[in-house]
Scaffold this motif. Structure first.
Motif, PDB file in Angstrom:
ATOM      1  N   HIS A  54      -0.175  -0.808   8.693  1.00 24.39           N
ATOM      2  CA  HIS A  54       0.632   0.132   7.909  1.00 24.39           C
ATOM      3  C   HIS A  54       2.051  -0.387   7.783  1.00 24.39           C
ATOM      4  O   HIS A  54       2.633  -0.890   8.741  1.00 24.39           O
ATOM      5  N   HIS A  74      -0.547  -1.849   3.951  1.00 21.22           N
ATOM      6  CA  HIS A  74      -0.398  -0.763   2.988  1.00 21.22           C
ATOM      7  C   HIS A  74       0.452   0.357   3.563  1.00 21.22           C
ATOM      8  O   HIS A  74       0.671   0.426   4.764  1.00 21.22           O
ATOM      9  N   PRO A  78      -2.295   7.270   0.980  1.00 18.22           N
ATOM     10  CA  PRO A  78      -2.900   6.811  -0.269  1.00 18.22           C
ATOM     11  C   PRO A  78      -2.456   7.701  -1.434  1.00 18.22           C
ATOM     12  O   PRO A  78      -1.904   8.774  -1.230  1.00 18.22           O
ATOM     13  N   ARG A  92       0.345   1.236  -2.005  1.00 19.87           N
ATOM     14  CA  ARG A  92      -0.286   2.557  -1.970  1.00 19.87           C
ATOM     15  C   ARG A  92      -1.769   2.436  -2.318  1.00 19.87           C
ATOM     16  O   ARG A  92      -2.627   3.016  -1.666  1.00 19.87           O
ATOM     17  N   HIS A  95      -4.337   1.405   0.338  1.00 20.13           N
ATOM     18  CA  HIS A  95      -4.794   2.450   1.261  1.00 20.13           C
ATOM     19  C   HIS A  95      -5.976   3.211   0.652  1.00 20.13           C
ATOM     20  O   HIS A  95      -6.901   3.609   1.357  1.00 20.13           O
ATOM     21  N   GLU A  98      -9.001   1.182   1.309  1.00 21.39           N
ATOM     22  CA  GLU A  98      -9.430   1.332   2.705  1.00 21.39           C
ATOM     23  C   GLU A  98     -10.188   2.642   2.901  1.00 21.39           C
ATOM     24  O   GLU A  98     -11.111   2.714   3.705  1.00 21.39           O
ATOM     25  N   HIS A  99      -9.833   3.662   2.127  1.00 24.83           N
ATOM     26  CA  HIS A  99     -10.498   4.970   2.231  1.00 24.83           C
ATOM     27  C   HIS A  99     -11.743   5.054   1.351  1.00 24.83           C
ATOM     28  O   HIS A  99     -12.170   6.147   1.007  1.00 24.83           O
TER      29      HIS A  99
END
Length: 195
Positions: A54, A74, A78, A92, A95, A98-99
């Motif tokens: 992060h 990131h 998000p 942004r 993220h 990643e989700h």
């Protein structure tokens, strides 16, 4: 006597066929296991995963290994899922990858193409969950699809996830768009419920 000779020939042949079938089944199972363990099986080009660290909001990161990015450092939050008229900062959008998101980005002023991409996204089940559509003027291709697939929480020894993936195209191709979304949407390393 003839029946015994026939049986003596049939049993060894049956054993050979059974052995071959068993071997083929074992190979198929092994291939499925290896594919599942890789976390990546679908369209697009793979890019080595960068560390999933992060960054403080507002900090820029200039060492992504793909354009648009497919993994890496990131910001902590998000972007909300959906359709955007402005570019989403790399830090942004990563993220969102990643989700478990898929990001559809474009570098064009062609309003008809933009409309098609937006309509495609809206047609997906459970839209807007795990989908972003936005302009990305800093790429050479007209359309880019990105994802960061992987088994949940599967990190390598250097604090990275499995590879990111990028597919690019110069014209609208709904079949390719759908194949990418079907392969990677909801398949990221952090499968955060969509709210």
């Amino acid at each position: 006597m003839c029946a015994a000779k026939v049986m003596n020939r049939v049993i060894p042949m049956r054993n050979r066929i059974t052995g071959r079938v068993t071997g083929l089944i074992a190979l198929a199972v092994l291939a499925a296991v290896l594919s599942a363990c890789s976390g990546v099986s679908g369209p697009g080009k793979l890019f080595e995963s960068l560390p999933a660290t992060h960054l403080p909001d507002g900090t820029t990161y200039d060492a992504y290994n793909s354009v648009p990015p497919t993994s890496g450092p990131h910001w902590a939050a998000p972007a909300p899922w959906g359709i955007y008229g402005e570019p989403i900062p790399n830090e942004r959008q990563v993220h969102n990858l990643e989700h478990s998101g898929v990001i559809i980005q474009y570098n064009t002023d062609d309003l008809e193409l933009i409309r098609k991409l937006r309509e495609f996204a809206r047609s997906q089940s459970n839209f807007p969950c795990y989908l972003l559509v936005a302009p990305y003027p800093d790429m050479s291709s007209t359309i880019a699809l990105t994802a960061w697939p992987g088994k949940p929480g599967t990190m390598t020894s250097d604090s990275t996830y499995l590879p990111g993936v990028l597919d690019t195209m110069e014209a609208y191709d709904e079949e390719r768009l759908q194949a990418f979304v079907d392969a990677y949407r909801g398949q990221g390393p952090e499968r955060i419920p969509c709210v």
